[in-house]
Design a protein around this motif. Structure first.
Motif, mmCIF file in Angstrom:
data_model
loop_
_atom_site.group_PDB
_atom_site.id
_atom_site.type_symbol
_atom_site.label_atom_id
_atom_site.label_comp_id
_atom_site.label_asym_id
_atom_site.label_seq_id
_atom_site.Cartn_x
_atom_site.Cartn_y
_atom_site.Cartn_z
ATOM 1 N N ALA A 56 0.757 -1.064 -0.008
ATOM 2 C CA ALA A 56 -0.180 -0.152 -0.057
ATOM 3 C C ALA A 56 0.868 1.528 -0.084
ATOM 4 O O ALA A 56 0.691 2.391 -0.602
ATOM 5 C CB ALA A 56 -0.989 0.014 1.211
ATOM 6 N N ALA A 57 2.043 1.424 0.879
ATOM 7 C CA ALA A 57 2.917 2.513 0.742
ATOM 8 C C ALA A 57 3.557 2.637 -0.395
ATOM 9 O O ALA A 57 3.771 3.764 -0.937
ATOM 10 C CB ALA A 57 3.810 2.157 1.918
ATOM 11 N N ALA A 58 4.073 1.387 -1.023
ATOM 12 C CA ALA A 58 4.656 1.591 -2.387
ATOM 13 C C ALA A 58 3.883 2.168 -3.562
ATOM 14 O O ALA A 58 4.254 2.785 -4.290
ATOM 15 C CB ALA A 58 5.271 0.188 -2.763
ATOM 16 N N THR A 59 2.737 1.630 -3.353
ATOM 17 C CA THR A 59 1.503 2.166 -4.603
ATOM 18 C C THR A 59 1.459 3.649 -4.269
ATOM 19 O O THR A 59 1.122 4.342 -5.396
ATOM 20 C CB THR A 59 0.572 1.101 -4.317
ATOM 21 O OG1 THR A 59 0.642 -0.050 -4.369
ATOM 22 C CG2 THR A 59 -0.735 1.770 -5.367
ATOM 23 N N THR A 60 1.346 3.990 -3.065
ATOM 24 C CA THR A 60 1.096 5.506 -2.756
ATOM 25 C C THR A 60 2.202 6.292 -3.337
ATOM 26 O O THR A 60 2.106 7.421 -3.908
ATOM 27 C CB THR A 60 0.892 5.771 -1.355
ATOM 28 O OG1 THR A 60 -0.155 4.849 -1.079
ATOM 29 C CG2 THR A 60 0.612 7.156 -1.041
ATOM 30 N N LEU A 61 3.416 5.805 -3.133
ATOM 31 C CA LEU A 61 4.692 6.467 -3.447
ATOM 32 C C LEU A 61 4.568 6.394 -5.045
ATOM 33 O O LEU A 61 5.124 7.666 -5.678
ATOM 34 C CB LEU A 61 5.839 5.746 -2.888
ATOM 35 C CG LEU A 61 7.257 6.198 -3.269
ATOM 36 C CD1 LEU A 61 7.547 7.637 -2.895
ATOM 37 C CD2 LEU A 61 8.266 5.112 -2.905
ATOM 38 N N ALA A 62 4.413 5.562 -5.625
ATOM 39 C CA ALA A 62 4.509 5.525 -6.982
ATOM 40 C C ALA A 62 3.238 6.532 -7.532
ATOM 41 O O ALA A 62 3.279 6.960 -8.735
ATOM 42 C CB ALA A 62 3.854 3.818 -7.687
ATOM 43 N N ALA A 63 2.067 6.813 -6.758
ATOM 44 C CA ALA A 63 1.035 7.690 -7.419
ATOM 45 C C ALA A 63 1.599 8.972 -7.016
ATOM 46 O O ALA A 63 0.879 10.026 -7.814
ATOM 47 C CB ALA A 63 -0.184 7.290 -6.677
ATOM 48 N N MET A 64 2.472 9.289 -6.369
ATOM 49 C CA MET A 64 2.866 10.709 -6.110
ATOM 50 C C MET A 64 3.463 11.557 -7.353
ATOM 51 O O MET A 64 4.246 11.085 -8.123
ATOM 52 C CB MET A 64 4.217 10.866 -5.191
ATOM 53 C CG MET A 64 3.936 10.777 -3.746
ATOM 54 S SD MET A 64 5.242 10.669 -2.708
ATOM 55 C CE MET A 64 6.085 12.081 -3.197
ATOM 56 N N LEU A 65 3.331 12.780 -7.684
ATOM 57 C CA LEU A 65 3.275 13.486 -8.745
ATOM 58 C C LEU A 65 4.554 14.374 -8.473
ATOM 59 O O LEU A 65 5.205 14.445 -9.440
ATOM 60 C CB LEU A 65 2.057 14.474 -8.850
ATOM 61 C CG LEU A 65 0.808 14.170 -9.423
ATOM 62 C CD1 LEU A 65 -0.272 14.955 -9.580
ATOM 63 C CD2 LEU A 65 0.949 13.170 -10.590
ATOM 64 N N ASP A 77 -5.611 14.974 -8.245
ATOM 65 C CA ASP A 77 -6.857 15.389 -7.557
ATOM 66 C C ASP A 77 -7.744 13.976 -7.263
ATOM 67 O O ASP A 77 -7.548 13.176 -8.139
ATOM 68 C CB ASP A 77 -7.812 16.241 -8.381
ATOM 69 C CG ASP A 77 -6.829 17.657 -8.611
ATOM 70 O OD1 ASP A 77 -6.162 18.034 -7.804
ATOM 71 O OD2 ASP A 77 -7.357 18.461 -9.536
ATOM 72 N N ASN A 78 -8.452 14.236 -5.900
ATOM 73 C CA ASN A 78 -9.170 12.891 -5.807
ATOM 74 C C ASN A 78 -8.298 11.835 -5.480
ATOM 75 O O ASN A 78 -9.228 10.885 -5.248
ATOM 76 C CB ASN A 78 -10.364 12.948 -6.668
ATOM 77 C CG ASN A 78 -11.137 14.114 -6.902
ATOM 78 O OD1 ASN A 78 -11.399 15.027 -5.967
ATOM 79 N ND2 ASN A 78 -11.666 14.476 -8.210
ATOM 80 N N TYR A 79 -7.165 11.741 -5.333
ATOM 81 C CA TYR A 79 -6.497 10.521 -5.015
ATOM 82 C C TYR A 79 -6.770 10.247 -3.347
ATOM 83 O O TYR A 79 -6.786 11.097 -2.550
ATOM 84 C CB TYR A 79 -4.821 10.833 -5.128
ATOM 85 C CG TYR A 79 -4.192 9.588 -4.805
ATOM 86 C CD1 TYR A 79 -4.328 8.398 -5.795
ATOM 87 C CD2 TYR A 79 -3.725 9.233 -3.462
ATOM 88 C CE1 TYR A 79 -3.438 7.202 -5.570
ATOM 89 C CE2 TYR A 79 -3.037 8.377 -3.417
ATOM 90 C CZ TYR A 79 -2.745 7.165 -4.158
ATOM 91 O OH TYR A 79 -2.135 6.076 -3.937
ATOM 92 N N THR A 80 -7.210 8.915 -3.197
ATOM 93 C CA THR A 80 -7.458 8.306 -1.810
ATOM 94 C C THR A 80 -6.617 7.557 -1.286
ATOM 95 O O THR A 80 -6.311 7.167 -0.262
ATOM 96 C CB THR A 80 -8.888 7.936 -2.015
ATOM 97 O OG1 THR A 80 -8.880 6.665 -2.480
ATOM 98 C CG2 THR A 80 -10.106 8.989 -2.167
ATOM 99 N N GLY A 81 -6.022 6.788 -2.354
ATOM 100 C CA GLY A 81 -5.062 5.529 -1.926
ATOM 101 C C GLY A 81 -5.662 4.407 -1.722
ATOM 102 O O GLY A 81 -5.270 3.198 -1.547
ATOM 103 N N PHE A 82 -6.940 4.484 -1.699
ATOM 104 C CA PHE A 82 -7.768 3.071 -1.815
ATOM 105 C C PHE A 82 -8.340 2.704 -3.052
ATOM 106 O O PHE A 82 -9.025 3.237 -3.742
ATOM 107 C CB PHE A 82 -9.197 3.393 -0.831
ATOM 108 C CG PHE A 82 -8.575 3.780 0.746
ATOM 109 C CD1 PHE A 82 -7.832 2.700 1.293
ATOM 110 C CD2 PHE A 82 -9.027 4.756 1.227
ATOM 111 C CE1 PHE A 82 -7.614 2.911 2.636
ATOM 112 C CE2 PHE A 82 -8.622 5.115 2.456
ATOM 113 C CZ PHE A 82 -7.978 4.239 3.291
ATOM 114 N N ALA A 83 -8.070 1.564 -3.435
ATOM 115 C CA ALA A 83 -8.532 0.912 -4.627
ATOM 116 C C ALA A 83 -10.086 0.602 -4.748
ATOM 117 O O ALA A 83 -10.638 0.831 -5.583
ATOM 118 C CB ALA A 83 -7.834 -0.496 -5.134
#
Length: 94
Positions: A56-65, A77-83
């Motif tokens: 979950a942490a690695a996925t969030t890191l990859a989503a960082m702009l 925008d509207n990123y929650t981190g929850f699939a």
């Protein structure tokens, strides 16, 4: 643990055991002098398995702009981190 480097910071993802559950986190560390700042990921959820929390942490890191000038993570925008929070497509009707 995953890692990304930005202009003035290195960001690492990971998970820590807190009681009987794991918390996912990001650590933003200045490349020069300074201390890391930790950001909890999916704060309203805890994980029973370390591997799931780390993913979950690695996925969030990859989503960082990017990072703001002070090192604060920037997400879409509207990123929650929850699939499970992604809108579902309506079923096609014949």
């Amino acid at each position: 643990m995953a890692e990304r480097t930005f202009d003035h910071y290195r960001v690492r993802s990971g998970a820590s055991l807190e009681g009987s559950r794991y918390t996912a986190w990001l650590a933003v560390t200045p490349l020069g002098h300074g201390f890391p700042v930790y950001y909890a990921i999916c704060e309203n959820r805890s994980f029973r398995q370390q591997e799931v929390a780390e993913e979950a942490a690695a996925t969030t890191l990859a989503a960082m702009l990017s990072l703001e000038e002070d090192g604060t993570p920037v997400f879409p925008d509207n990123y929650t981190g929850f699939a499970d929070d992604t809108p579902q497509e309506p079923a096609a009707q014949d």
